[in-house]
Each structure stands twice: as structure tokens, then as C-alpha cells.
Motif scaffolding. Structure first.
Motif, PDB file in Angstrom:
ATOM      1  N   ASP A  15       1.044  -1.090  -0.076  1.00 56.33           N
ATOM      2  CA  ASP A  15      -0.198   0.164   0.277  1.00 56.33           C
ATOM      3  C   ASP A  15       0.951   1.270   0.056  1.00 56.33           C
ATOM      4  O   ASP A  15       2.110   1.035   0.316  1.00 56.33           O
ATOM      5  CB  ASP A  15      -0.966  -0.106   1.346  1.00 56.33           C
ATOM      6  CG  ASP A  15      -1.743   1.152   1.212  1.00 56.33           C
ATOM      7  OD1 ASP A  15      -2.400   1.769   0.315  1.00 56.33           O
ATOM      8  OD2 ASP A  15      -2.141   1.339   2.587  1.00 56.33           O
ATOM      9  N   SER A 137      -2.701   0.696  -4.300  1.00 58.44           N
ATOM     10  CA  SER A 137      -3.081   1.601  -3.481  1.00 58.44           C
ATOM     11  C   SER A 137      -4.491   2.314  -3.911  1.00 58.44           C
ATOM     12  O   SER A 137      -4.735   2.353  -5.024  1.00 58.44           O
ATOM     13  CB  SER A 137      -2.084   2.898  -3.563  1.00 58.44           C
ATOM     14  OG  SER A 137      -2.613   4.074  -2.858  1.00 58.44           O
ATOM     15  N   ALA A 144      -0.207   8.589  -6.645  1.00 59.46           N
ATOM     16  CA  ALA A 144       0.710   7.550  -6.274  1.00 59.46           C
ATOM     17  C   ALA A 144       2.117   7.566  -7.109  1.00 59.46           C
ATOM     18  O   ALA A 144       3.089   7.502  -6.678  1.00 59.46           O
ATOM     19  CB  ALA A 144       0.036   6.249  -6.776  1.00 59.46           C
TER      20      ALA A 144
END
Length: 265
Positions: A15, A137, A144
Motif C-alpha cells: 500500500d 493503492s 501515487a
């Protein structure tokens, strides 16, 4: 990255928020700003308030989490949520104006000041140890990639982001990340470790396991920095992650070394 001729012993999927970067002063601050704005300044949720919501395991999307906190505030005042005229698009727009900044092309918001929780050298250590890695994610792809490509200087990392899969705890994105890594001729039963900081992350692992029981799926909990301010809060958060399915909990992602991964397997 892993070479195709290299023997791979495990796949690690990260994550991003709360694991790769500290978002207590960015995403969570933007949640608080948004709720405060749409409650006309009457309620600003604390980090603990946000943790309580996220411990329910279904509020991985921070835009939806913001909306839910607004709803719950007005419900506590005796109003019915179906009587409220909340504009979800307006909530998202306001949130993004805080997180990214007012200019969508030139980001100047909270995202610019997120502390990194891992270094590129750690990822290189995993590769050298025969461990393939990628990212799944709930953050937008732009957000990201801001941390992965701009901050960590990774070139085209394997990434499944918000636009690519349903929100956690739906395991679709985790499975898609693993499938992308399998392209590198990795054994299709190679164990998968997913590192996350929320209940939703651990539930995602559980759901992936139920769909593909022949593969080993391991959830590893990471304590986000904002809960490490007191031993009591740290212990309570770690216990919450373990109850949700975490096999082990670390205070920093880089504590999961290749040697520790082999212990988990």
C-alpha cells in the motif's frame, strides 16, 4: 527490479499511504479540512476520529470517508442524511484543492510535504534478495506516481491505483498487481505479502485468500506515524490490525527485510 532469470521466493505488494509515505499531514489533514468546511466550521475530526472510521474497514477512499464524516456529524444533530443535499463532486473538488493545491497541473498542496517512510535502497535490497515487488493503492494514479516516480525515482513501477480497480477491501487490485508481477515468469503459486496500515488492507488479503486459497497470502500491518505518539495508541492500533488479519505488525515498512519475509513464509 527482478531479473527474469532470477529465482523469486516471494511477492511483496505495498500500500502507499501510511506505508510508503506519511499522510497524516496531507490526506488526513485534507479530510479534516473538508469535513470542517462542509459542516460550516462546526466539526473538525481528529486523527483519532478518522482512525475510528477507517477501522470499520470500508472507508479506504478518502473522498468517501470525508462525505461519511459529514453525514455522521449532521445525523448526530438530528438530521437525516437523505434530507441533506451534499454534492459529492464539490467534496472531491475541495479535498483536492487542499491535497494537490488549487492548480491541478502545478501541485503546491499538502502532497508536496509528505515524509517518505522508505528509501529506494530498501526496494533494491528486496530485489537483490529475490523478492518481486509492486504497489496497490487507493490513491489516484497521479498521486501515487508523484511519490513513486518523482520522489523515489522509480521507473514505471508495477502499480494498480484508484482508477484501475474497485476500492479496498475488494481484492481485485491486489490480484491485478500480482498478475502483473507474474508476467516476469514468477511461479504462479509464489507467496504474496501485502503491507498495509488499515483494516481495509488486511480485509483485502483475507478476501484474496478466499478467492485463491492455493496461494499463500500474508497480511503485514504497518503502524502509520500518527499512531506512534503514545504506547497505548500504538498497541491499540496494532491489535486492531491483528484482529483484522495481520500476521505481524511493524512500526516501519523497512523492518520487513528479506530475512523477516522468509520467517513469515
Amino acid at each position: 527490479m527482478i531479473q527474469q532469470s532470477q529465482l523469486v521466493s516471494a511477492i511483496v505488494v505495498f500500500d502507499i499511504d501510511g506505508v510508503v509515505r506519511d499522510v497524516s499531514g496531507s490526506y488526513r489533514r485534507a479530510i479534516a479540512d473538508t469535513v470542517e468546511y462542509f459542516t460550516q466550521g462546526a466539526y473538525r475530526p481528529s486523527l483519532a476520529d478518522i482512525d475510528v472510521l477507517k477501522s470499520e474497514g470500508v472507508w479506504n477512499n478518502d473522498w468517501e470517508a470525508s462525505q461519511e464524516l459529514i453525514y455522521r456529524y449532521f445525523e448526530a444533530q438530528g438530521q437525516q442524511r437523505n434530507s441533506l443535499e451534499l454534492d459529492y463532486h464539490a467534496i472531491v473538488t475541495f479535498f483536492q484543492s487542499r491535497y494537490r493545491g488549487p492548480d491541478p497541473e502545478n501541485w503546491t498542496g499538502y502532497i508536496c510535504n509528505e515524509p517518505l517512510l522508505l528509501q529506494r535502497s530498501y526496494l533494491e535490497e528486496l530485489s537483490a534478495g529475490g523478492i518481486a515487488w509492486g504497489f496497490f493503492s487507493g490513491a489516484t494514479r497521479g498521486s501515487a506516481n508523484y511519490v513513486l516516480e518523482k520522489r523515489l525515482s522509480l521507473q514505471s513501477p508495477v502499480l494498480v491505483a484508484m482508477e484501475d480497480a474497485p476500492s479496498k477491501p475488494d481484492p481485485t487490485g491486489l490480484i491485478a498487481t500480482v498478475q502483473q508481477l507474474i508476467r516476469y515468469e514468477i511461479d504462479r503459486l509464489t507467496p504474496v505479502v501485502y503491507m498495509g496500515d488499515t483494516v481495509a488492507d488486511m480485509y483485502t488479503v483475507e478476501k484474496a485468500r478466499s478467492l485463491y486459497p492455493n496461494r499463500t497470502w500474508i497480511g503485514v500491518g504497518i503502524l502509520p506515524p500518527h499512531v506512534q505518539e503514545s504506547p497505548q495508541r500504538c498497541d491499540a492500533y496494532a491489535e486492531t490490525l491483528k484482529i483484522a488479519g495481520a500476521k505481524v505488525v511493524f512500526s516501519n515498512v523497512q523492518e520487513l527485510t528479506p530475512a523477516e519475509i522468509q520467517k513469515l513464509l
